[in-house]
Scaffold this motif. Structure first.
Motif: not given
Lengths: 541, 541
Positions: A211, A214, A345, A358-359, A361-362, A364, A366, A386-388, A422-423, B16, B18, B27, B31, B210
């Motif tokens: 991640s 990227i 960015w 912003p977050q 890619p991996t 989430l 909120k 966070y989640r992910g 725009e998150s 949270a 996975r 995700r 965004l 990824l």
């Protein structure tokens, strides 16, 4: 549906399909054996040497009898050997425990004991700190010193890095390491509590490295990146966000050998054609001043990240100017969620410079209502959650902290903020740093941001102190810059604040101090500031 | 070390932390809610609509009583609904079983039965194929038709896409789905045997997405990619390499609505400002011819991939010219190792155009001695073997195939080749396609490459046919291009071959056919060619 693997040797299947952080280096070394992986001071280490040393080191620890799944502590300054030790432990199924070398021996001993580390790898220069830690850690059976012919440490078996490598067997390092097993245990520097051991799995770190590759691809093109690492590898940022993604991509990690020195940093940027770097705001400021004293060619830099905190606009402009080809972006994260969690960015540099971005890619991201646990929509302030896959396994040996951290199915960051339309994530404060004054919630960060531009203020930290009328009163703890008479500074700061802040945000008092307590990465330790300010307020009151 | 999670609700911790392929879309939608995710013919679907439809669809299948962990078959042409169904199943813990729509109903029925699918999602246009498949699949209880008000299929409960979405409950789709659980089951099109169900886990596909995003980053800059998908989504390449990495990055997937038509493809490239595309060599050839007839502005294309097989030099040059800003590269992979496994770098276009390229960051690629199982060094021909997270879980219900596939701790590709000094992979042949003639191993691919440039040859496939003296004799099966009198073609091809090949490689016979049997992705089905050639050789002999 599950495949019928009845005729397959379980280790064969594991080795063919596994997710192991150490394998990232194995693959890079297969592709780029003769490329320089690490520049450590004047020493250049190729991928072949780094990977083969890592494997021999992992094998050597298993030969020593270190139990898979136990922690191996590293008390080291940034070096290629520290990276080799990490990858070797990963492939051997050992848990890497990088220690913060600026902590006092008492706390280090507590951490080593809490983590139940069975071996420790250390630099000779850190022996004064090492001796009491080992002496106080009965579970540590083996000490590996990176120097040759070391004297014994405490009463423990002590062996040199070179000797343990030479003695390792030649058997390939192919053992079973579940992908959900922890690969690292990092104790959080904790601005509000004692350190907790954050365990992160192979699969989390692997996905975070991909991640990050990227996210920081901006400007990479197809050339391999050359990353300057001046932050300490014992913290998650330098380790998982800077060094390791680059080693996955066949790039080069450049680590100046000495303590932070802006002249040496800029010399390295010019001489090594650095493409990526990340520094704390104060480091960027020192480099900007140095560049004004003596200009280098810094055109190679394509991505200049500032970590942990927004930078003042004028410093941002200076950094923008000194690296003419670079995107200048803010990266944020925390030990518990292998960073970056959110990252600006390049286009935010001029539209949302104070945002976290912003977050990735991996992850989430909120905000959550801290009372109801409801996930919130945009433009609503709450706790950032966070989640992910980047979210770590949890805290070692701390069920209470885990129960709080994973409530409602999200990881609770302890940070307060909101997402915009725009998150993009905007940080407001730490949950514990909200000052509750007269029924209003005062963000200490907002007050700090305003006071930093006040005449006479070099640094400041804003905390709440008990107050009979308001519950808590806003108190600014200020390091003077010497340009204003200290006798006048409190009045001037408060007068300045009234021109910039709402009434409830204006400090009721100003305390002058010589310096603020900080972590090794430069984060102000708010809980220490708060504790001292309360003592001072009481004795003043 | 493992964290003590005794006070944590297991589902909370799971959600949270996975790794779930479906979460990649969740995700992206957080965004980029209003960005166009998919252009399906004339229909534009935003990320918000794609993700919310996916979740409702997954919830709806669970409401229907479809058991988590069972397979849901998709008999669909490329569409946004097919992608929504995939992500919805992923988040619901169902296994996606995309069916190859060109297979005969008998084989489809066999696959649906082998996979024990309990539901099937289908397009009305495919009803003639669907009816016998459902009738012959007693385990299928629910049929979802993407059209409105469908007639019942066979005697099974049949519901429309829109009705099942409307009936779904509003409960969030938050269920436990282990990351090592399969997310997809793709039956290999198999050039040498019957299809086998390849199971791939959430963690494999996630890491592959990824990895693909990094590999195809060339030319991405910081803009979101616009990917043209003309290959069928029921194959791993279009699904996991083209569409899904783009949906992870906030890009747009463009799918022309009709069967492959080079004029419509190039129109779409121009009108949609396509940045990335991947086609089979024959498709690139058709597009190059169309571009010569009527030139479009194709300057938006930055990455043009050709899949599965090298392209002749003159076609490569044409593709290079028609996309003036693109890297033209070869991508290779297979269903069992979520592709790409190896992929050319742009600089190989002019140095190693016939190579497969180097490994991607998450796949370790080696060759292996097929007898001893020893991993080989560079420049030694052996079976190409893989290790890494991209390697799938194995074959469903096929322990014998699994035992062969994972022998010696590596995944056995069935491909023969070597790595050069720079770890670039060069493909020689399929293991089963080596012709053993007079004590020599003849690579059918090498012979094919030589004959493709022979005058009068449009396509060719080279196989071994039984021969009293040589064991096997090299036989070229040729599709004439009409420029040479068929009566002269055999002699001319053999004469041409003698100028290009060693004696043992020269075909002993040439058979002329109108077309070669191919899979849906255009791979020549060598086992069918071989079987037909043997029959023809016997009747001729």
């Amino acid at each position: 549906m599950q495949p019928d693997l009845s005729l397959v040797d379980p280790l064969d299947h594991h080795l063919a399909t596994r997710v192991n952080v150490g394998d990232m280096l194995t693959r890079s070394a297969a592709l780029f054996p003769d490329r320089v992986a690490v520049v450590d001071g004047d020493t250049e280490i190729t991928y072949r040497e780094l990977a083969s040393t890592a494997d021999r080191f992992g094998r050597a620890l298993l030969d020593e009898g270190v139990e898979p799944g136990t922690a191996v502590a590293l008390l080291m300054t940034n070096s290629w050997k520290m990276l080799a030790a990490y990858y070797g432990c990963a492939r051997a199924g050992l848990v890497v425990l990088p220690l913060n070398i600026v902590l006092l021996p008492e706390l280090l001993t507590w951490i080593v004991g809490d983590a139940e580390a069975t071996a420790i790898v250390a630099d000779e220069a850190l022996r004064p700190k090492l001796e009491p830690v080992v002496a106080g850690s009965p579970a540590v059976r083996t000490v590996v010193m990176t120097s040759d012919a070391p004297e014994p440490v405490a009463d423990r078996r002590t062996v040199s890095w070179n000797d343990i490598l030479a003695a390792a067997s030649d058997a390939p390092l192919e053992v079973e390491v579940p992908e959900r097993a922890p690969v690292q245990c990092l104790y959080t520097s904790g601005t509000t509590s004692n350190p907790k051991g954050v365990l992160t799995s192979h699969v989390s770190v692997t996905i975070a490295l991909l991640s990050n590759a990227i996210v920081t691809r901006q400007g990479w093109g197809s050339d391999a990146p050359v990353m300057l690492v001046v932050l300490p590898l014992f913290h998650v940022t330098a380790l998982n966000t800077l060094a390791m993604p680059v080693l996955m991509m066949g790039g080069t990690v450049v680590m100046p050998s000495l303590a932070f020195d802006p002249a040496k940093v800029l010399d390295a940027v010019e001489q090594r054609s650095i493409t990526h770097l990340m520094m704390l705001p104060m480091m960027h400021a020192a480099c900007a001043a140095e560049q004004q004293r003596s200009a280098r060619n810094l055109e190679s830099v394509r991505c200049a990240i500032y970590a942990m905190a927004p930078m003042p606009e004028d410093l941002l402009n200076k950094v923008d100017t000194m690296y003419p080809n670079a995107s200048v972006i803010l990266g944020s994260g925390q030990t518990e969620v292998v960073p970056a969690t959110v990252m600006q960015w390049p286009e935010h540099r001029h539209t949302a410079a104070a945002s976290w971005g912003p977050q990735v890619p991996t992850v989430l991201t909120k905000t959550m209502d801290p009372v109801s646990g409801a996930v919130q929509g945009p433009n609503t302030t709450g706790e950032i959650v966070y989640r992910g896959p980047n979210v770590g396994l949890g805290y070692w040996n701390n069920p209470t902290a885990n129960a709080e951290a994973f409530a409602h199915g999200w990881f609770h960051s302890g940070d307060v903020g909101h997402l915009d339309d725009e998150s993009v994530v905007w940080f407001t404060d730490r949950t514990k740093d909200i000052i509750k004054s007269g029924g209003e919630n005062v963000s200490s960060v907002a007050v700090e941001a305003a006071l930093l531009s006040a005449p006479g203020v070099a640094e400041c930290s804003v905390v709440g102190v008990p107050h009979d009328r308001w519950g808590e009163a806003v108190c600014a703890v200020v390091v003077p810059d010497g340009s204003v008479d200290p006798a006048d500074l409190e009045d001037q700061v408060i007068a300045y604040a009234k021109t910039r802040l709402a009434g409830f945000q204006v400090p009721k008092s100003v305390q002058l101090v010589e310096e603020l307590p900080k972590t090794a990465t430069g984060k102000i330790q708010k809980f220490e500031v708060r504790a001292a300010a309360r003592v001072a307020a009481e004795s003043a009151g």
